[in-house]
Scaffold this active site. Sequence first.
Site, PDB file in Angstrom:
ATOM      1  N   ARG A   1       0.858  -1.197   0.000  1.00 14.37           N
ATOM      2  CA  ARG A   1       0.000   0.000   0.000  1.00 14.37           C
ATOM      3  C   ARG A   1       0.889   1.240   0.000  1.00 14.37           C
ATOM      4  NH1 ARG A   1      -1.420   1.603   4.587  1.00 14.37           N
ATOM      5  NH2 ARG A   1      -2.219  -0.355   5.424  1.00 14.37           N
TER       6      ARG A   1
ATOM      7  N   TYR B   1     -15.203  17.174 -16.055  1.00 13.05           N
ATOM      8  CA  TYR B   1     -15.725  15.805 -16.106  1.00 13.05           C
ATOM      9  C   TYR B   1     -16.837  15.658 -15.050  1.00 13.05           C
ATOM     10  CZ  TYR B   1     -15.938  10.822 -15.057  1.00 13.05           C
ATOM     11  OH  TYR B   1     -16.380   9.546 -14.788  1.00 13.05           O
TER      12      TYR B   1
ATOM     13  N   ASP C   1      -5.875  19.363 -14.456  1.00  8.83           N
ATOM     14  CA  ASP C   1      -6.199  18.022 -14.938  1.00  8.83           C
ATOM     15  C   ASP C   1      -5.825  17.991 -16.420  1.00  8.83           C
ATOM     16  OD1 ASP C   1      -7.408  15.739 -15.979  1.00  8.83           O
ATOM     17  OD2 ASP C   1      -9.104  15.832 -14.605  1.00  8.83           O
TER      18      ASP C   1
ATOM     19  N   LYS D   1      -6.945   6.942 -19.598  1.00 15.61           N
ATOM     20  CA  LYS D   1      -7.206   7.501 -20.927  1.00 15.61           C
ATOM     21  C   LYS D   1      -5.968   7.395 -21.824  1.00 15.61           C
ATOM     22  CE  LYS D   1     -11.266   8.449 -19.240  1.00 15.61           C
ATOM     23  NZ  LYS D   1     -11.179   8.207 -17.821  1.00 15.61           N
TER      24      LYS D   1
HETATM   25  O1  P1T Z   1     -12.258   7.412 -14.585  1.00 10.69           O
HETATM   26  P1  P1T Z   1     -11.086   7.840 -13.749  1.00 10.69           P
HETATM   27  O2  P1T Z   1      -9.821   7.176 -14.092  1.00 10.69           O
HETATM   28  O3  P1T Z   1     -11.396   7.798 -12.289  1.00 10.69           O
HETATM   29  O4  P1T Z   1     -10.793   9.376 -14.112  1.00 10.69           O
HETATM   30  C1  P1T Z   1     -11.666  10.410 -13.835  1.00 10.69           C
HETATM   31  C2  P1T Z   1     -11.449  11.547 -14.816  1.00 10.69           C
HETATM   32  C3  P1T Z   1     -10.684  12.622 -14.428  1.00 10.69           C
HETATM   33  N1  P1T Z   1     -10.453  13.670 -15.257  1.00 10.69           N
HETATM   34  C4  P1T Z   1     -10.965  13.693 -16.495  1.00 10.69           C
HETATM   35  C5  P1T Z   1     -10.715  14.869 -17.374  1.00 10.69           C
HETATM   36  C6  P1T Z   1     -11.749  12.627 -16.946  1.00 10.69           C
HETATM   37  O5  P1T Z   1     -12.226  12.685 -18.198  1.00 10.69           O
HETATM   38  C7  P1T Z   1     -11.990  11.521 -16.091  1.00 10.69           C
HETATM   39  C8  P1T Z   1     -12.832  10.355 -16.511  1.00 10.69           C
HETATM   40  N2  P1T Z   1     -13.612  10.598 -17.649  1.00 10.69           N
HETATM   41  C9  P1T Z   1     -14.445   9.722 -18.254  1.00 10.69           C
HETATM   42  C10 P1T Z   1     -14.664   8.472 -17.805  1.00 10.69           C
HETATM   43  C11 P1T Z   1     -15.136  10.227 -19.436  1.00 10.69           C
HETATM   44  O6  P1T Z   1     -15.703   9.440 -20.225  1.00 10.69           O
HETATM   45  O7  P1T Z   1     -15.117  11.457 -19.639  1.00 10.69           O
END
Ligand code: P1T
Length: 378
Positions: free
Chosen positions: A46, A98, A170, A195
């Site tokens: 962890r 998001y 971000d 992503k």
């Molecule tokens: O899904 P996750 O890995 O927890 O990430 C969240 C997140 C954070 N910042 C941005 C700009 C994002 O687009 C996302 C997640 N977005 C999607 C799942 C989407 O389809 O837009």
Amino acid sequence: MKFETKAIHAGQAPDPTTGAIMPPIFQTSTYVQTGPGEHKGYEYSRTSNPTRTKLQDCLAALENAKYCLAFASGCGAMTTIMHAFKTGDHIICCDDVYGGTYRLFTKVMTQHGLEFSFIDMTHISNLKKAIRPNTKAVWIESPTNPLLKLIDIEAAAKIAKEKKLFSIVDNTFMSPYFQNPLDLGSDIVLHSTTKFINGHSDVVGGAVMTNDKTLIDKLHFIQNSTGIVPGPFDAWLTLRGVKTLALRMKRHEENAMKIAEFLKGHPKIEKVTYPGLKDHPQHALAKKQMRGFGGMITFVVKGGLPSAKKFLKKTHLFSLAESLGGVESLIEHPAIMTHASIEKEVRAKLGIDDGLIRASIGIEHVDDLISDLKQALS
Ligand code: P1T
């Protein structure tokens, strides 16, 4: 070292015990100590894990950062950053983010005493006006999800510095290949590595990068306390995925540019938004702070929700799914899918209309992608 080389080599020297060119997956929860407190830097997974360390070192190099922490998800990275603040602190966030970010801030973190203002930061003067005595941070997504609005990262970081606020970006949509917020003066950059960074739609992950030692120590303390860590196999998959980031981003962008132009000329399309188009309201800023325009496009089909639904059911190569940044093209309806947790009135005010569609342009052959869109719009 150039970006392409760092993506393949940073943090990833061949394994010293075997010579394996690929980093081992250290699938272990704990590490044997030779005496109490006597170990090789790893005590419990962890807290840290060698596969995760390699990923962190690579991602830090790609964002020109000294430090990086990898997380179980992008939301996990955001949650950890939020825990660095305390009850009564105020955070200014750009108005289009998001849906999960908006949900975390407004439905979870407000329950723990944090205050948020959501403002249109495309006019940077709005940022100055929103600062209160208890403001502690500025949260930016640029380009924003889903409307692809751009925020002047350097100008925002300058204001933040003057007022002693943390500036947080971000950078998920651009990836470190096209944009490096720390070089523009920001304090923290974060990614949903789910992503573009991983790029193969097979891992959920997150990362935070900074040059601030005190801050990374604090975030690591919180991460270790809350347990928002990625498993070794996910770290390994992400390391494997990131090696081709430069090649992928180039193709995402090339395809996106051609598709944006195709959509612009289509009679059934009302509006196309892509930072690479000359008519994007902040095209000049895009050229200034980014080295490319990315693989995300939003557009509005004529005829509102019924037309949007009909179109989304007809695509074949573009899969109807949440997420973005993978090698395969994805398409979705933000109001019903990724941004459903934003109240209808807020969405309407922002322009997340029922006809709005978001596409993550993959790296397939662009002719096939255009044919698919053409038949779905017919
Ligand atoms: O899904 P996750 O890995 O927890 O990430 C969240 C997140 C954070 N910042 C941005 C700009 C994002 O687009 C996302 C997640 N977005 C999607 C799942 C989407 O389809 O837009």
